[in-house]
Design a protein around this motif. Structure first.
Motif, PDB file in Angstrom:
ATOM      1  N   ALA A 264      15.360  12.122  -4.541  1.00 20.31           N
ATOM      2  CA  ALA A 264      14.381  12.911  -5.295  1.00 20.31           C
ATOM      3  C   ALA A 264      13.447  12.029  -6.118  1.00 20.31           C
ATOM      4  CB  ALA A 264      15.116  13.888  -6.209  1.00 20.31           C
ATOM      5  N   GLY A 265      12.175  12.304  -6.018  1.00 18.74           N
ATOM      6  CA  GLY A 265      11.173  11.606  -6.813  1.00 18.74           C
ATOM      7  C   GLY A 265      10.789  10.231  -6.302  1.00 18.74           C
ATOM      8  N   LYS A 266      11.389   9.800  -5.192  1.00 20.44           N
ATOM      9  CA  LYS A 266      11.141   8.441  -4.702  1.00 20.44           C
ATOM     10  C   LYS A 266       9.690   8.261  -4.233  1.00 20.44           C
ATOM     11  CE  LYS A 266      14.257   5.999  -4.336  1.00 20.44           C
ATOM     12  NZ  LYS A 266      14.912   5.092  -5.302  1.00 20.44           N
ATOM     13  N   PHE A 267       9.169   9.243  -3.514  1.00 16.98           N
ATOM     14  CA  PHE A 267       7.800   9.126  -3.006  1.00 16.98           C
ATOM     15  C   PHE A 267       6.778   9.157  -4.143  1.00 16.98           C
ATOM     16  CE2 PHE A 267       9.893  10.848   0.852  1.00 16.98           C
ATOM     17  CZ  PHE A 267       9.589   9.796   1.711  1.00 16.98           C
ATOM     18  N   LYS A 268       7.033   9.984  -5.155  1.00 19.48           N
ATOM     19  CA  LYS A 268       6.126  10.059  -6.300  1.00 19.48           C
ATOM     20  C   LYS A 268       6.117   8.727  -7.051  1.00 19.48           C
ATOM     21  CE  LYS A 268       5.187  12.582 -10.566  1.00 19.48           C
ATOM     22  NZ  LYS A 268       5.635  13.666 -11.487  1.00 19.48           N
ATOM     23  N   GLU A 269       7.309   8.161  -7.254  1.00 24.58           N
ATOM     24  CA  GLU A 269       7.393   6.872  -7.947  1.00 24.58           C
ATOM     25  C   GLU A 269       6.735   5.765  -7.123  1.00 24.58           C
ATOM     26  OE1 GLU A 269      10.628   3.607  -9.558  1.00 24.58           O
ATOM     27  OE2 GLU A 269      11.344   5.564  -8.886  1.00 24.58           O
ATOM     28  N   LEU A 270       6.894   5.843  -5.795  1.00 19.17           N
ATOM     29  CA  LEU A 270       6.271   4.853  -4.917  1.00 19.17           C
ATOM     30  C   LEU A 270       4.751   4.896  -5.068  1.00 19.17           C
ATOM     31  CD1 LEU A 270       6.453   2.762  -2.619  1.00 19.17           C
ATOM     32  CD2 LEU A 270       6.360   4.683  -1.004  1.00 19.17           C
TER      33      LEU A 270
END
Length: 214
Positions: free
Chosen positions: A90-96
């Motif tokens: 969760a949230g990995k793509f946003k943080e990327l």
């Protein structure tokens, strides 16, 4: 308020520095084996022999270090866990997206975090794959002069799929990719250290980072 957080446990730091020394010695000796740049002028000299010996010893240490790190992804703290490297968490793509903006100088501050960034998640996954292929191709080439089930298992089976010259080419090309990663890794670590001021560069020695308390 600032607090010190124990992020990188001893096995993580140990394997990191074994990898640093291993990559340096393997790259130098490997390049020499493929393209000797110092020539013996006497029969008493044993330059290629020593280069091969150092290469093989470093290869064993590198392979063992990699296995220890895999084990510690199961036994270590949350910053070392395999879950950190799950690209679909969760949230990995946003943080990327946010960390990529920082690397492209589109924003001044990186996203807050203590352990690996989202970018590191994807890069390290690719790096681990390169490590595996580099280890297998190396032992496959080594198995040409060693007979037995162990050597077949450690990489000799690849010779039934590829020629030795093809494996040697892949082994050599991956070396350059790992060297390129190493250069980028040092630069990004320095960049984040200056931006976050959390002691990223020193943390790989001490294990501790300094972060804001939530």
């Amino acid at each position: 308020m600032l607090k010190r957080v124990y992020v990188w446990e001893f096995p993580v730091r140990l394997t990191h520095w074994i990898n640093v020394l291993g990559i340096a010695s393997l790259s130098i000796t490997g390049y020499y084996i493929g393209n000797p740049f110092v020539h013996a002028v006497s029969t008493d000299q044993y330059i290629m022999g020593w280069m091969r010996f150092i290469h093989f010893v470093a290869a064993y240490l590198f392979a063992v270090s990699f296995l220890i790190r895999i084990y510690w992804s199961l036994a270590g703290n949350k910053y070392a866990s395999w879950r950190v490297f799950n690209p679909f968490s969760a949230g990995k793509f946003k943080e990327l997206k946010e960390i990529t903006k920082f690397y492209l100088f589109m924003k001044k501050e990186p996203p807050t975090g203590v352990g690996h960034t989202a970018c590191a998640t994807y890069v390290y996954l690719g790096l681990f794959i390169l490590f595996i292929v580099e280890i297998l191709t190396g032992f496959a080439l080594y198995s040409q002069s060693h007979v037995g089930f162990l050597w077949k298992l450690m990489g000799g089976w690849m010779l039934s799929l590829f020629s030795a010259q093809t494996l040697r080419l892949y082994h050599h090309l991956i070396m350059w990719l790992i060297i390129a990663f190493s250069i980028a890794h040092v630069y990004i670590g320095w960049l984040l250290d200056r931006a976050e001021r959390s002691g990223i560069m020193s943390s790989i020695f001490s294990g501790y980072k300094t972060v804001e308390e939530e």
